[in-house]
Design an enzyme around this catalytic site. Structure first.
Site, PDB file in Angstrom:
ATOM      1  N   LYS A 260      84.596 -33.183   1.121  1.00 46.44           N
ATOM      2  CA  LYS A 260      84.175 -32.026   1.904  1.00 46.44           C
ATOM      3  C   LYS A 260      83.534 -30.956   1.031  1.00 46.44           C
ATOM      4  O   LYS A 260      82.477 -30.398   1.357  1.00 46.44           O
ATOM      5  CB  LYS A 260      85.351 -31.439   2.661  1.00 46.44           C
ATOM      6  CG  LYS A 260      84.993 -30.189   3.448  1.00 46.44           C
ATOM      7  CD  LYS A 260      86.201 -29.343   3.720  1.00 46.44           C
ATOM      8  CE  LYS A 260      85.785 -27.939   4.150  1.00 46.44           C
ATOM      9  NZ  LYS A 260      86.934 -27.047   4.316  1.00 46.44           N
ATOM     10  N   ASP A 279      85.844 -31.607   8.151  1.00 45.25           N
ATOM     11  CA  ASP A 279      87.278 -31.436   7.946  1.00 45.25           C
ATOM     12  C   ASP A 279      87.958 -31.521   9.309  1.00 45.25           C
ATOM     13  O   ASP A 279      87.324 -31.862  10.311  1.00 45.25           O
ATOM     14  CB  ASP A 279      87.595 -30.118   7.227  1.00 45.25           C
ATOM     15  CG  ASP A 279      87.092 -28.902   7.984  1.00 45.25           C
ATOM     16  OD1 ASP A 279      86.692 -29.042   9.160  1.00 45.25           O
ATOM     17  OD2 ASP A 279      87.081 -27.793   7.411  1.00 45.25           O
TER      18      ASP A 279
END
Length: 416
Positions: A260, A279
């Site tokens: 991420k 996420d």
């Protein structure tokens, strides 16, 4: 020094949204005292290596000026440096990209986006310094925007000397100091992690120090006269010219950088416009709006699920998927719940008050960079509400009873 002006409608750039939605964390946002409702309401300041850039915005104009430390540049130098600032503004906000055209395209492809486009206009991806972007998003792990901002600004004020001070435009008796972002060579020193822990960085302190040291050891810290960036910073900037997969592979070698964080850096500083950082919050947006199936309980973000979500968003928005994702992400932020809502169009305010705060509001360490979208209540919560309403509906005569009578009546099961 007076402000220069650029004709840029807020449909193309909204500073109020772009500089507060969790992309960059070093901008100072200062309210102005003004009675002109059509003019600027805030001043936005960012400290670069050798200057502070100040921005203001009206509905159709971006105002900018540059403040330099002493000694002040001469007139010929000033013209050159102001031209540099204009080039920086153009590059940083990527003003060569027609955002209105992109919004039009996304609205045609995506009915969900079409519902948000007018209220959340002017949100574009910034083209940030990659080194600052890496450190900022290492800080974003299990964190929230307010705290990341405080951490990054503390890092700058502690590890960089003051470049200059500027007065508060609304209160000239008060001034603010501005510090550049420290280079890798400074943050690579052995005692940095200990100092960062005292500043509240927690486990992220070691990540930052180890990442800086890795970059310096691998790519050097030398600078050139025509480029004040260190060699490792120049190497990071060079990732803009390689493929997304290759750039991601290099970023994942850095301590504290997972998929991420790497994707945030790819999108926000390395020109990989198609990348959608994923996420659990983005997963909730996908479930709520885009038909993704949600499992029961807490979901683990596996590489397979990550890739599925990324592919889903890319199929909806196309090559600028990362840009569109930023708009939807901002729209889902709690801090933007009332953004661009007029009193006549705002939803009615709820009269009930929650008995306790959400867990994410109580546990500051447990938040991510962007707040979790509201979840749809499960069947258990709905059934309890229905049962409670039914009891009240069946027993209207209890309204005039005393508390003791009500308790006795419930215990004995009698009806009076």
């Amino acid at each position: 020094m007076s402000f220069h002006s650029l004709h840029i409608p807020q449909l193309q750039l909204s500073l109020a949204a772009v500089l507060k939605c969790g992309q960059s964390f070093r901008w100072s946002i200062i309210p102005l005292r003004t009675n002109d409702y059509n003019g600027p309401t805030h001043e936005y300041r960012l400290c670069l290596r050798d200057r502070v850039v100040c921005l203001r915005q009206s509905s159709d104009t971006l105002f900018y000026r540059t403040v330099y430390p002493d000694p002040q540049p001469t007139s010929p130098q000033l013209a050159l440096r102001d031209a540099e600032t204009l080039a920086w503004v153009d590059d940083y906000f990527q003003l060569d990209i027609d955002l209105v055209k992109l919004y039009d395209q996304w609205a045609i492809r995506d009915k969900v986006f079409a519902r948000f486009r007018d209220r959340f206009s002017g949100i574009r991806i910034l083209r940030q310094d990659p080194w600052e972007n890496v450190v900022s998003f290492i800080c974003s792990s299990n964190n929230n925007i307010s705290r990341i901002t405080k951490m990054v600004q503390n890092l700058c004020s502690h590890f960089s000397p003051t470049l200059l001070s500027l007065p508060d435009p609304a209160n000239p008796d008060q001034s603010f100091t501005y510090h550049p972002f420290p280079p890798p060579s400074i943050l690579s020193l052995a005692d940095v992690s200990t100092t960062l822990r005292t500043l509240g960085f927690g486990y992220r302190a070691e990540f930052i120090q180890k990442t800086a040291k890795f970059l310096v050891d691998s790519h050097g810290s030398d600078t050139l006269l025509d480029n004040p960036c260190e060699a490792s910073e120049q190497w990071l900037q060079g990732l803009r010219s390689v493929s997304t997969a290759e750039a991601r592979e290099e970023l994942l070698k850095l301590t504290g950088v997972g998929r991420k964080v790497a994707d945030c850096v790819l999108l926000m500083s390395l020109d990989k416009k198609e990348v959608v950082p994923v996420d659990t919050h983005v997963y909730q947006i996908a479930i709520k709006h885009y038909g993704m199936k949600g499992g029961s309980g807490k979901t683990t973000m596996t590489p397979k699920l990550y890739d599925e979500l990324h592919a889903r968003f890319f199929s909806v928005w196309g090559e600028y998927a990362g840009w569109a994702h930023s708009v939807m992400f901002t729209a889902d932020l709690k801090a933007f719940a009332d953004y661009n809502i007029t009193p006549s169009s705002s939803p009615q305010k709820k009269t009930s008050t929650p008995k306790r705060k959400r867990e994410s509001e109580l546990k500051e360490e447990g938040k991510d960079c962007l707040p979790t979208p509201p979840l749809t209540p499960g069947p258990g919560a709905i059934s309890k509400a229905v049962i409670g309403a039914s009891v009240l509906a069946l027993e209207p005569e209890t309204e005039n009873m005393t508390l003791a009578e009500r308790v006795k009546r419930r215990r004995t099961g009698k009806r009076t």
